[in-house]
Scaffold this motif. Structure first.
Motif, PDB file in Angstrom:
ATOM      1  N   SER B 210      -4.635 -32.629  40.710  1.00 57.81           N
ATOM      2  CA  SER B 210      -5.774 -33.316  41.327  1.00 57.81           C
ATOM      3  C   SER B 210      -6.790 -32.290  41.792  1.00 57.81           C
ATOM      4  O   SER B 210      -7.819 -32.627  42.355  1.00 57.81           O
ATOM      5  CB  SER B 210      -5.300 -34.144  42.528  1.00 57.81           C
ATOM      6  OG  SER B 210      -4.929 -33.263  43.581  1.00 57.81           O
ATOM      7  N   THR B 211      -6.483 -31.019  41.575  1.00 62.02           N
ATOM      8  CA  THR B 211      -7.270 -29.933  42.166  1.00 62.02           C
ATOM      9  C   THR B 211      -8.325 -29.365  41.221  1.00 62.02           C
ATOM     10  O   THR B 211      -9.431 -29.046  41.643  1.00 62.02           O
ATOM     11  CB  THR B 211      -6.324 -28.773  42.589  1.00 62.02           C
ATOM     12  OG1 THR B 211      -5.224 -29.316  43.296  1.00 62.02           O
ATOM     13  CG2 THR B 211      -7.029 -27.764  43.467  1.00 62.02           C
ATOM     14  N   LEU B 212      -7.956 -29.224  39.950  1.00 62.60           N
ATOM     15  CA  LEU B 212      -8.839 -28.489  39.037  1.00 62.60           C
ATOM     16  C   LEU B 212     -10.167 -29.208  38.810  1.00 62.60           C
ATOM     17  O   LEU B 212     -10.231 -30.428  38.706  1.00 62.60           O
ATOM     18  CB  LEU B 212      -8.129 -28.237  37.698  1.00 62.60           C
ATOM     19  CG  LEU B 212      -6.888 -27.343  37.784  1.00 62.60           C
ATOM     20  CD1 LEU B 212      -6.350 -27.040  36.402  1.00 62.60           C
ATOM     21  CD2 LEU B 212      -7.194 -26.051  38.536  1.00 62.60           C
ATOM     22  N   GLY B 213     -11.212 -28.413  38.781  1.00 64.49           N
ATOM     23  CA  GLY B 213     -12.550 -28.955  38.582  1.00 64.49           C
ATOM     24  C   GLY B 213     -13.190 -29.429  39.864  1.00 64.49           C
ATOM     25  O   GLY B 213     -14.341 -29.848  39.871  1.00 64.49           O
ATOM     26  N   LYS B 214     -12.425 -29.380  40.965  1.00 66.42           N
ATOM     27  CA  LYS B 214     -12.935 -29.908  42.231  1.00 66.42           C
ATOM     28  C   LYS B 214     -13.497 -28.788  43.106  1.00 66.42           C
ATOM     29  O   LYS B 214     -13.107 -27.641  43.018  1.00 66.42           O
ATOM     30  CB  LYS B 214     -11.818 -30.620  43.001  1.00 66.42           C
ATOM     31  CG  LYS B 214     -11.192 -31.778  42.260  1.00 66.42           C
ATOM     32  CD  LYS B 214     -12.000 -33.040  42.435  1.00 66.42           C
ATOM     33  CE  LYS B 214     -11.546 -34.146  41.486  1.00 66.42           C
ATOM     34  NZ  LYS B 214     -10.135 -34.466  41.610  1.00 66.42           N
ATOM     35  N   ASN B 215     -14.385 -29.223  43.976  1.00 67.20           N
ATOM     36  CA  ASN B 215     -14.918 -28.363  45.007  1.00 67.20           C
ATOM     37  C   ASN B 215     -13.860 -28.302  46.107  1.00 67.20           C
ATOM     38  O   ASN B 215     -13.480 -29.349  46.637  1.00 67.20           O
ATOM     39  CB  ASN B 215     -16.187 -29.025  45.543  1.00 67.20           C
ATOM     40  CG  ASN B 215     -17.239 -28.008  45.859  1.00 67.20           C
ATOM     41  OD1 ASN B 215     -16.959 -26.806  45.968  1.00 67.20           O
ATOM     42  ND2 ASN B 215     -18.452 -28.478  46.035  1.00 67.20           N
ATOM     43  N   VAL B 216     -13.381 -27.132  46.418  1.00 62.08           N
ATOM     44  CA  VAL B 216     -12.283 -27.055  47.388  1.00 62.08           C
ATOM     45  C   VAL B 216     -12.536 -26.009  48.465  1.00 62.08           C
ATOM     46  O   VAL B 216     -13.334 -25.090  48.304  1.00 62.08           O
ATOM     47  CB  VAL B 216     -10.923 -26.737  46.706  1.00 62.08           C
ATOM     48  CG1 VAL B 216     -10.541 -27.816  45.712  1.00 62.08           C
ATOM     49  CG2 VAL B 216     -10.941 -25.355  46.052  1.00 62.08           C
TER      50      VAL B 216
END
Lengths: 145, 259
Positions: B210-216
């Motif tokens: 659920s993490t990849l490609g996201k602004n974190v």
């Protein structure tokens, strides 16, 4: 060899480029060494001068060579205790046994307990708690018993 | 609730041939580590009905009530220490696949291996290893999953952050069924880890992330850095693209997804 003779030899060298002169006579040995235009009886001085730092160096190096380095087997974060509230696994001066946990290196929620592979005393802790460490980075110095 | 018979009937692979059931324990990982040290074989599983001292990363307490899964699996892979970090991704992939197939929920992984549903944490994995010089003596994969906990049972301050299978599905789930599925999937994923099919394993992690490609936002101790979670590298570390354009490799930290 008389003192006068030695003086003469030294005076003789004064105005030359000769920096070292060794004379052997009647079983007596004399060595005159000139450095930077200064002539002097350097045998005792040199002996002292040369050996002193050597002794000092040995003194400084001797404990270092007896210390074992524990390095990080992985990249991660160095932790000295199992949780923030818990006491440290070890401190400087702690006595450790082979197989005793020294620290945790955490990477990707993988808690790696790093064990001592010798009996000994923690001489120095080289990394601060919570700091990132690289592969092979020294963590502890241990003086084996 | 946890019947040994029911569970054993469901075990088909080599993981879980030996299962130790505990009514209550401080931590299944602590028990597992001790047993592994004393010579318990690869694949031994420790399950507790409740856990008092369950730990998250750095000893953060894990809320432990009955009806959830608290288990640890002893693994003794013959690998270099540096590969051990992939075990933690492996366990994450296995748990998410098992939960997805048994509950029908869209279960995802937040780097490195938080089990999340719709942004809320449903479980976590904490792997502990024992290392002597360059040798991995053993790994203990600790898995905690909120299964039959009611939404109201969560402390109020974490109700918006945490969830359970029951809270999401309104159904009581069979713990033995989920546990046996986790063991089955762990076995399958462990083959990917062991047989140098690690690219497949990493690819599977990427698919379930659920993490990849996201602004974190990544919290590392006292430091906070933000960026885009671009990818994971071949060791499973997070590659974060900073605003400056620099690509930073993250080995440790807490990831929060930003909107």
């Amino acid at each position: 060899m008389e003192l006068d003779e030695i003086k003469q030899l030294m005076d003789l060298l004064k105005d030359t480029d000769v920096t070292e002169l060794q004379v052997e006579r009647d079983g007596a040995k004399i060595k005159i060494k000139r450095e930077k235009f200064i002539s002097s009886w350097e045998i005792p001085a040199t002996a002292k001068h040369v050996t002193a730092p050597e002794v000092k160096e040995i003194k400084e190096e001797a404990p270092e060579t007896r210390l074992l380095t524990v390095s990080s087997p992985i990249v991660g974060i160095f932790y000295r205790s199992p949780s923030p509230e818990a006491p440290s696994f070890v401190d400087a001066g702690s006595t450790v046994k082979k197989g005793q946990v020294l620290c945790i290196i955490e990477a990707m929620k993988l808690m790696n307990e790093i064990e001592s592979d010798v009996d000994g005393t923690i001489s120095k802790i080289l990394v601060e708690n919570g700091q990132p460490v690289e592969y092979g980075e020294p963590l502890f110095l241990i003086e084996p018993t | 609730m946890l019947e040994t018979e029911g569970l054993h009937g469901l075990i088909t692979g080599s993981l879980g041939k030996e299962i130790i059931l505990l009514q209550d324990t401080d931590s299944t990982n602590t028990v597992a580590a001790r047993l592994a040290d004393e010579g318990s074989p690869h694949g031994t599983v420790i399950i507790a009905e409740t856990q008092r001292g369950g730990r998250g990363r750095l000893g953060r307490s894990w809320f432990s009530t009955k009806g959830n899964i608290y288990m640890s699996i002893i693994l003794k892979p013959a690998v270099k220490t540096e590969a051990a970090a992939l075990l933690t991704l492996m366990a994450g992939v296995a748990c998410v696949r098992a939960l997805g197939s048994t509950t029908g929920l869209d279960v995802r992984l937040k780097w490195p291996n938080d089990i999340v549903v719709a942004g809320k944490k449903m479980g976590g994995i904490l792997t502990e290893t024992k290392i002597l010089a360059d040798t991995l003596l053993f790994a203990v994969v600790g898995i905690g999953i909120n299964v039959n906990m009611q939404r109201e049972e969560f402390p109020s301050d974490i109700q918006s952050l945490a969830t359970s299978v029951k809270a999401e599905t309104n159904k009581t789930q069979s713990l033995p069924l989920i546990i046996s599925e986790i063991l089955k999937e762990t076995e399958a994923c462990y083959e990917l880890f062991r047989e140098n099919k690690r690219d497949t394993l990493l690819q599977e992690w990427r698919r379930l992330s659920s993490t990849l490609g996201k602004n974190v936002k990544v919290t590392i101790g006292k430091d906070i850095i933000t960026g885009i979670a671009e990818d994971i590298d071949d060791k499973g570390m997070l590659l974060l693209r900073l605003l400056s354009g620099e690509l930073k490799t993250i080995s440790s930290g807490d990831v929060t997804l930003l909107r």
